[in-house]
Design an enzyme around this catalytic site. Structure first.
Site, mmCIF file in Angstrom:
data_model
loop_
_atom_site.group_PDB
_atom_site.id
_atom_site.type_symbol
_atom_site.label_atom_id
_atom_site.label_comp_id
_atom_site.label_asym_id
_atom_site.label_seq_id
_atom_site.Cartn_x
_atom_site.Cartn_y
_atom_site.Cartn_z
ATOM 1 N N GLU A 12 -2.749 13.151 6.713
ATOM 2 C CA GLU A 12 -4.181 12.652 6.428
ATOM 3 C C GLU A 12 -5.101 12.525 7.670
ATOM 4 O O GLU A 12 -4.595 13.019 8.670
ATOM 5 C CB GLU A 12 -3.884 11.210 5.933
ATOM 6 C CG GLU A 12 -3.404 10.157 6.765
ATOM 7 C CD GLU A 12 -3.494 8.855 6.387
ATOM 8 O OE1 GLU A 12 -3.959 8.501 5.271
ATOM 9 O OE2 GLU A 12 -2.603 8.072 6.893
ATOM 10 N N LYS B 274 -0.787 -1.102 4.842
ATOM 11 C CA LYS B 274 -2.137 -0.858 5.629
ATOM 12 C C LYS B 274 -2.005 -2.060 6.596
ATOM 13 O O LYS B 274 -2.574 -3.174 6.645
ATOM 14 C CB LYS B 274 -3.283 -1.027 4.790
ATOM 15 C CG LYS B 274 -4.445 -0.520 5.507
ATOM 16 C CD LYS B 274 -5.559 -0.299 4.433
ATOM 17 C CE LYS B 274 -6.820 -0.037 4.860
ATOM 18 N NZ LYS B 274 -6.987 0.951 5.748
ATOM 19 N N ARG C 146 -3.777 -3.866 -3.214
ATOM 20 C CA ARG C 146 -3.208 -3.078 -1.852
ATOM 21 C C ARG C 146 -2.782 -4.250 -0.852
ATOM 22 O O ARG C 146 -1.783 -4.134 -0.212
ATOM 23 C CB ARG C 146 -3.768 -2.012 -1.273
ATOM 24 C CG ARG C 146 -3.178 -0.938 -0.685
ATOM 25 C CD ARG C 146 -3.937 0.096 0.158
ATOM 26 N NE ARG C 146 -5.147 -0.102 0.441
ATOM 27 C CZ ARG C 146 -6.136 0.782 0.842
ATOM 28 N NH1 ARG C 146 -5.864 2.195 0.612
ATOM 29 N NH2 ARG C 146 -7.510 0.547 1.222
HETATM 30 N N1 PMP Z 1 -5.845 6.483 5.426
HETATM 31 C C1 PMP Z 1 -5.806 5.790 6.388
HETATM 32 C C2 PMP Z 1 -5.067 5.752 7.495
HETATM 33 C C3 PMP Z 1 -7.066 4.823 6.178
HETATM 34 O O1 PMP Z 1 -7.145 3.907 7.254
HETATM 35 C C4 PMP Z 1 -8.004 4.864 5.378
HETATM 36 C C5 PMP Z 1 -8.981 4.034 5.077
HETATM 37 N N2 PMP Z 1 -8.557 2.605 4.402
HETATM 38 C C6 PMP Z 1 -7.584 5.641 4.263
HETATM 39 C C7 PMP Z 1 -6.842 6.669 4.563
HETATM 40 C C8 PMP Z 1 -8.622 5.908 3.152
HETATM 41 O O2 PMP Z 1 -8.212 4.866 2.271
HETATM 42 P P1 PMP Z 1 -9.470 4.211 1.380
HETATM 43 O O3 PMP Z 1 -9.966 5.228 0.532
HETATM 44 O O4 PMP Z 1 -8.488 3.032 0.372
HETATM 45 O O5 PMP Z 1 -10.316 3.568 1.883
#
Ligand code: PMP
Length: 292
Positions: free
Chosen positions: A184, A151, A53
């Site tokens: 989210e 990200k 990612r």
């Molecule tokens: N949404 C956002 C905006 C985030 O920052 C995160 C944390 N990385 C997540 C969802 C959850 O993603 P992950 O399971 O890959 O940590």
């Protein structure tokens, strides 16, 4: 007290040396990408997924990344230097030092750093009792504005939503997209359960393509739990049987109320099943036994 560990541009450094220049565009413009990675039993969990990612986010921003093996070596060295067996890593690539204009073409070279530390996002009692959520007025930009799969170091929408949650006395905020659909949490993906089926918004509705979210979907397939990606409105969440948030830092967090509406159950039976399966997969993949 377990001290944080810092790795910067090729080597472990002291806290005093763990600095980047003031003219780094990561600081000036949020121009950079990052990952949050947990390690358990001294082993990073789903490292390959996180690095993939990171590489995709960096490609989208035309940011040159060191080779995968160099990233893995940085992670390994940082975990080895950390005093605890379990912890959290922040792996960051900034655009690097440059002139006071937006143009990344004037930046010298990206900075890569890793921080290892303990992380506690919510108290143990909250983890058990479940979280109180509000819907934030701050929206999550959709893919037509800024693709949520990148990200990046720019988290201002999420921070504004977090501030709203704190001011309202809630634990966490839900962000909607510009169309009013649920995207989210501020740093977690969201699942609801209704009539024995789990639902989570598609990433095209403004959610990060979360690694934990992917694992939950994978576990549901294994466990025979029906799980679908579909658009959700606040109504769907307000009237859900169960709701939980998931993310690397958060792991799985049951939700107790959303905008004052109690969920049908908290933690509900599906949430508990998924949480147990998630703990089991962490154990399976991070115990030394699975190395043999
Ligand atoms: N949404 C956002 C905006 C985030 O920052 C995160 C944390 N990385 C997540 C969802 C959850 O993603 P992950 O399971 O890959 O940590």
């Amino acid at each position: 007290m377990i001290e944080p560990i810092y790795w910067l541009n090729g080597r472990l450094v002291s806290a005093a040396e763990a600095v980047i220049p003031l003219n780094d565009h990561g600081l000036l413009y949020g121009d950079g990408v990052f990952e949050g990675i947990r390690f358990y039993n001294r082993r990073p969990f789903r490292l390959a997924d996180h690095l993939e990612r990171l590489e995709l986010s960096a490609r989208a921003l035309m940011l040159a990344l060191p080779h995968r093996t160099a990233l893995e070596a940085a992670v390994t060295e940082t975990i080895a230097a950390f005093a605890g067996a379990d912890g959290y890593l922040r792996l960051v690539i900034t655009r690097g030092a440059g002139s006071l204009g937006l143009d990344p073409g004037h930046c010298e070279r990206p900075s890569l750093f890793v921080i290892a530390d303990k992380v506690t996002l919510v108290s143990e009692s909250r983890r058990r009792s479940g979280l109180d959520l509000i819907t934030a007025s701050t929206r999550r930009p959709g893919p037509t504005v800024l693709d949520p799969r990148i990200k990046s170091l720019n988290y201002l929408n999420n921070i504004l939503a977090k501030l709203e949650a704190r001011r309202a006395g809630a634990d966490e905020a839900l962000l909607l997209n510009e169309r009013g659909q649920v995207a989210e949490g501020t740093a977690e993906n969201l699942f609801i359960a209704r009539r024995g089926r789990l639902c989570t918004p598609p990433v095209s509705d403004g959610a990060l393509d979360g690694i934990t979210r992917g694992i939950v979907l994978e576990l549901c397939r294994q466990e025979g739990i029906e799980a679908v990606e579909r658009s959700l409105t606040p109504y769907d969440v307000h009237t859900a049987d169960e709701c939980f948030l998931c993310g690397t830092g958060a792991e799985l967090l049951p939700v107790r109320t959303v905008d004052g509406r109690p969920m049908g159950h908290c933690p509900g039976p599906l949430t508990e099943r998924v949480r147990r399966a998630y703990q089991a997969i962490i154990e399976l993949e991070t115990t030394t036994r699975s190395e043999q």
